[in-house]
Motif scaffolding. Structure first.
Motif, PDB file in Angstrom:
ATOM      1  N   THR A   1       0.846  -1.191   0.000  1.00 11.50           N
ATOM      2  CA  THR A   1       0.000   0.000   0.000  1.00 11.50           C
ATOM      3  C   THR A   1       0.880   1.239   0.000  1.00 11.50           C
ATOM      4  N   VAL A   2       0.693   2.084  -1.003  1.00 14.99           N
ATOM      5  CA  VAL A   2       1.462   3.319  -1.151  1.00 14.99           C
ATOM      6  C   VAL A   2       0.496   4.490  -1.028  1.00 14.99           C
ATOM      7  N   ILE A   3       0.775   5.371  -0.064  1.00 12.82           N
ATOM      8  CA  ILE A   3      -0.022   6.575   0.162  1.00 12.82           C
ATOM      9  C   ILE A   3       0.721   7.739  -0.480  1.00 12.82           C
ATOM     10  N   THR A   4       0.033   8.505  -1.342  1.00 18.55           N
ATOM     11  CA  THR A   4       0.633   9.670  -1.990  1.00 18.55           C
ATOM     12  C   THR A   4      -0.038  10.924  -1.457  1.00 18.55           C
ATOM     13  N   LEU A   5       0.787  11.871  -0.977  1.00 16.20           N
ATOM     14  CA  LEU A   5       0.283  13.134  -0.438  1.00 16.20           C
ATOM     15  C   LEU A   5       0.280  14.204  -1.519  1.00 16.20           C
ATOM     16  N   ILE A   6      -0.400  15.319  -1.260  1.00 23.80           N
ATOM     17  CA  ILE A   6      -0.536  16.371  -2.269  1.00 23.80           C
ATOM     18  C   ILE A   6       0.795  16.994  -2.673  1.00 23.80           C
ATOM     19  N   ASP A   7       1.820  16.907  -1.811  1.00 27.27           N
ATOM     20  CA  ASP A   7       3.123  17.468  -2.168  1.00 27.27           C
ATOM     21  C   ASP A   7       3.997  16.460  -2.923  1.00 27.27           C
ATOM     22  N   GLY A   8       3.423  15.274  -3.233  1.00 29.42           N
ATOM     23  CA  GLY A   8       4.164  14.261  -3.980  1.00 29.42           C
ATOM     24  C   GLY A   8       4.880  13.244  -3.112  1.00 29.42           C
ATOM     25  N   THR A   9       4.915  13.473  -1.800  1.00 29.97           N
ATOM     26  CA  THR A   9       5.550  12.534  -0.879  1.00 29.97           C
ATOM     27  C   THR A   9       4.794  11.212  -0.915  1.00 29.97           C
ATOM     28  N   LYS A  10       5.549  10.105  -0.929  1.00 26.47           N
ATOM     29  CA  LYS A  10       4.929   8.783  -0.924  1.00 26.47           C
ATOM     30  C   LYS A  10       5.405   8.023   0.295  1.00 26.47           C
ATOM     31  N   ALA A  11       4.500   7.236   0.881  1.00 22.07           N
ATOM     32  CA  ALA A  11       4.841   6.404   2.031  1.00 22.07           C
ATOM     33  C   ALA A  11       4.297   5.010   1.784  1.00 22.07           C
ATOM     34  N   ILE A  12       5.152   4.009   1.962  1.00 23.79           N
ATOM     35  CA  ILE A  12       4.715   2.617   1.901  1.00 23.79           C
ATOM     36  C   ILE A  12       4.292   2.252   3.309  1.00 23.79           C
ATOM     37  N   VAL A  13       3.044   1.786   3.456  1.00 30.35           N
ATOM     38  CA  VAL A  13       2.517   1.484   4.778  1.00 30.35           C
ATOM     39  C   VAL A  13       2.192   0.004   4.914  1.00 30.35           C
ATOM     40  N   ALA A  14       2.188  -0.461   6.162  1.00 31.61           N
ATOM     41  CA  ALA A  14       1.948  -1.876   6.453  1.00 31.61           C
ATOM     42  C   ALA A  14       0.479  -2.242   6.294  1.00 31.61           C
ATOM     43  N   GLU A  15      -0.427  -1.266   6.499  1.00 28.45           N
ATOM     44  CA  GLU A  15      -1.856  -1.547   6.383  1.00 28.45           C
ATOM     45  C   GLU A  15      -2.217  -1.876   4.932  1.00 28.45           C
ATOM     46  N   SER A  16      -3.199  -2.758   4.777  1.00 32.52           N
ATOM     47  CA  SER A  16      -3.712  -3.032   3.432  1.00 32.52           C
ATOM     48  C   SER A  16      -4.518  -1.819   2.971  1.00 32.52           C
ATOM     49  N   LEU A  17      -4.833  -1.781   1.704  1.00 32.89           N
ATOM     50  CA  LEU A  17      -5.630  -0.682   1.176  1.00 32.89           C
ATOM     51  C   LEU A  17      -6.981  -0.610   1.891  1.00 32.89           C
ATOM     52  N   ASP A  18      -7.607  -1.758   2.139  1.00 30.42           N
ATOM     53  CA  ASP A  18      -8.893  -1.786   2.855  1.00 30.42           C
ATOM     54  C   ASP A  18      -8.746  -1.266   4.274  1.00 30.42           C
ATOM     55  N   GLU A  19      -7.679  -1.654   4.972  1.00 24.33           N
ATOM     56  CA  GLU A  19      -7.462  -1.179   6.343  1.00 24.33           C
ATOM     57  C   GLU A  19      -7.225   0.324   6.362  1.00 24.33           C
ATOM     58  N   ALA A  20      -6.457   0.827   5.422  1.00 30.54           N
ATOM     59  CA  ALA A  20      -6.183   2.264   5.359  1.00 30.54           C
ATOM     60  C   ALA A  20      -7.478   3.036   5.102  1.00 30.54           C
ATOM     61  N   GLN A  21      -8.364   2.503   4.270  1.00 32.74           N
ATOM     62  CA  GLN A  21      -9.629   3.181   3.998  1.00 32.74           C
ATOM     63  C   GLN A  21     -10.529   3.178   5.226  1.00 32.74           C
ATOM     64  N   ARG A  22     -10.462   2.140   6.045  1.00 31.34           N
ATOM     65  CA  ARG A  22     -11.277   2.082   7.266  1.00 31.34           C
ATOM     66  C   ARG A  22     -10.887   3.167   8.263  1.00 31.34           C
ATOM     67  N   HIS A  23      -9.633   3.617   8.194  1.00 30.51           N
ATOM     68  CA  HIS A  23      -9.201   4.705   9.078  1.00 30.51           C
ATOM     69  C   HIS A  23      -9.942   5.992   8.749  1.00 30.51           C
ATOM     70  N   ARG A  24     -10.431   6.104   7.534  1.00 30.66           N
ATOM     71  CA  ARG A  24     -11.123   7.312   7.094  1.00 30.66           C
ATOM     72  C   ARG A  24     -12.420   6.914   6.391  1.00 30.66           C
ATOM     73  N   PRO A  25     -13.427   6.469   7.157  1.00 33.74           N
ATOM     74  CA  PRO A  25     -14.649   5.965   6.542  1.00 33.74           C
ATOM     75  C   PRO A  25     -15.445   7.006   5.762  1.00 33.74           C
ATOM     76  N   HIS A  26     -15.230   8.285   6.040  1.00 34.82           N
ATOM     77  CA  HIS A  26     -15.968   9.333   5.333  1.00 34.82           C
ATOM     78  C   HIS A  26     -15.270   9.777   4.052  1.00 34.82           C
ATOM     79  N   ALA A  27     -14.220   9.067   3.666  1.00 40.99           N
ATOM     80  CA  ALA A  27     -13.462   9.456   2.477  1.00 40.99           C
ATOM     81  C   ALA A  27     -14.301   9.278   1.220  1.00 40.99           C
TER      82      ALA A  27
END
Length: 69
Positions: free
Chosen positions: A28-54
């Motif tokens: 799972t790679v998270i891309t921020l508006i400034d172009g910064t990327k972070a590889i995270v341990a959470e799956s894509l589904d888990e990351a989306q659950r952190h922000r259910p109103h997305a």
């Protein structure tokens, strides 16, 4: 703020409004508006659950990001 875990174990918080996209590549790679990327341990589904109103934005391959609105 949402808290995620970097792939090597460090935890960090990020403002969800700063996230442009999240991809499963298969990591799972998270891309921020400034172009910064972070590889995270959470799956894509888990990351989306952190922000259910997305909002879910569907784009076709080749579509370009044109900002909000």
């Amino acid at each position: 703020m949402i808290t995620l875990t970097r792939f090597h174990g460090d935890r960090f918080s990020v403002n969800p409004d700063m996230i442009v996209r999240a991809d499963a590549t298969p990591d799972t790679v998270i891309t921020l508006i400034d172009g910064t990327k972070a590889i995270v341990a959470e799956s894509l589904d888990e990351a989306q659950r952190h922000r259910p109103h997305a909002p879910v934005v569907h784009r076709r391959p080749g579509d370009r990001y044109r900002g909000y609105g």
